[in-house]
Design an enzyme around this catalytic site. Structure first.
Site, PDB file in Angstrom:
ATOM      1  N   SER A 125      16.586 -56.493  27.043  1.00  0.00           N
ATOM      2  CA  SER A 125      16.548 -56.168  25.623  1.00  0.00           C
ATOM      3  C   SER A 125      15.306 -56.780  24.963  1.00  0.00           C
ATOM      4  O   SER A 125      14.195 -56.339  25.207  1.00  0.00           O
ATOM      5  CB  SER A 125      17.846 -56.627  24.954  1.00  0.00           C
ATOM      6  OG  SER A 125      17.933 -56.189  23.635  1.00  0.00           O
ATOM      7  N   ASP A 140      15.336 -54.320  16.328  1.00  0.00           N
ATOM      8  CA  ASP A 140      15.832 -55.513  15.646  1.00  0.00           C
ATOM      9  C   ASP A 140      15.337 -55.637  14.208  1.00  0.00           C
ATOM     10  O   ASP A 140      14.271 -55.125  13.847  1.00  0.00           O
ATOM     11  CB  ASP A 140      15.419 -56.767  16.425  1.00  0.00           C
ATOM     12  CG  ASP A 140      16.010 -56.797  17.820  1.00  0.00           C
ATOM     13  OD1 ASP A 140      17.077 -56.196  18.017  1.00  0.00           O
ATOM     14  OD2 ASP A 140      15.393 -57.415  18.707  1.00  0.00           O
ATOM     15  N   HIS A 162      18.133 -50.013  24.553  1.00  0.00           N
ATOM     16  CA  HIS A 162      19.351 -49.526  23.884  1.00  0.00           C
ATOM     17  C   HIS A 162      19.134 -48.143  23.264  1.00  0.00           C
ATOM     18  O   HIS A 162      19.738 -47.822  22.238  1.00  0.00           O
ATOM     19  CB  HIS A 162      19.810 -50.486  22.774  1.00  0.00           C
ATOM     20  CG  HIS A 162      19.859 -51.923  23.161  1.00  0.00           C
ATOM     21  ND1 HIS A 162      20.812 -52.443  24.001  1.00  0.00           N
ATOM     22  CD2 HIS A 162      19.062 -52.971  22.820  1.00  0.00           C
ATOM     23  CE1 HIS A 162      20.604 -53.751  24.145  1.00  0.00           C
ATOM     24  NE2 HIS A 162      19.546 -54.088  23.452  1.00  0.00           N
TER      25      HIS A 162
END
Length: 240
Positions: A125, A140, A162
């Site tokens: 990630s 983010d 993701h």
């Protein structure tokens, strides 16, 4: 000079229906065993509680035969990196992680060790985001302000971990993930690889391959897109 890269870039550490890192166990074991790794140096700076985060990773990897040490516990972080058998940069907030790496002056040592000396690198990630040329394509919130969005550049393209497909029939009127990534491509003219959950990129020297049981979506530099199947050869993305 050919790169000595030995990377595993995961979309995430968790996958529905699996324990922590369980979906990537075979990939991690292949990487670590290929370099005779017994102890992994974990970089926990993407989350606030470094001890707890390191313990989570240790609990996952120790039963598979790998010890885990936290970089935050080392009095000389750069020396610890130089003595490491492998590093694992965990997920969390990409902005916090990159700011920490800048503040601790760890970007250059990591880049040198991975690209020139072949230090095995695992990213998940946020740890995958910082392994790319920049963090522009993270999902983010910018809760911290790094000096630059430029990152480790262990690979010369961007990744969106993701990655989620647009929801058919959705009444949501905000931007989709695709629209945001297409906007990045329009401004920068650089490719982005959308990594769906459970997928990863394995890089060995000048070769790269897509791992996992789902497709990845490539947002091409010319504005087009392409679905890439599991085991697709991604070597072309390493060409600068």
């Amino acid at each position: 000079m050919a790169s000595a890269r030995n990377l595993l870039l995961l979309s995430s550490s968790r996958l529905h229906g699996h324990g922590y890192l369980e979906h990537a166990r075979g990939q991690l074991e292949d990487l670590f065993k290929s370099a005779n790794v017994k102890t992994v140096l974990f970089v926990p700076y993407a989350l606030r509680d470094h001890d707890k985060y390191t313990a989570t990773v240790r609990d996952a990897l120790q039963p598979w035969g790998f010890n885990v040490e936290g970089l935050h516990t080392k009095p000389d972080r750069e020396q610890a990196l130089r003595e490491a058998q492998a590093i694992f940069v965990g997920g969390g907030n990409t902005f916090v992680l990159l700011r920490s790496l800048y503040e601790m002056k760890l970007l250059d040592p990591i880049r040198e060790l991975v690209l020139q000396r072949g230090l095995p690198y695992v990213g998940s990630s946020a740890g995958t985001n910082v392994a790319t040329r920049s963090i522009h394509t993270t999902n983010d919130m910018p809760v911290a302000y790094p000096p630059s969005f430029e990152a480790l550049a262990l690979v010369p393209f961007n990744i969106n971990p993701h990655y989620l497909d647009p929801e058919a029939g959705s009444r949501h009127k905000g931007e989709t993930r695709d629209e945001r990534l297409e906007e990045f491509v329009a401004y920068h003219g650089l490719p982005v690889l959308g990594l769906r959950e459970g997928t990863s990129v394995r890089v060995q020297g000048e070769k790269a391959i897509l791992l996992g049981d789902r497709n990845a979506k490539l947002f091409k530099a010319d504005g087009g897109t392409e679905e890439l199947a599991p085991l697709a050869d991604l070597t072309f993305l390493l060409q600068k």
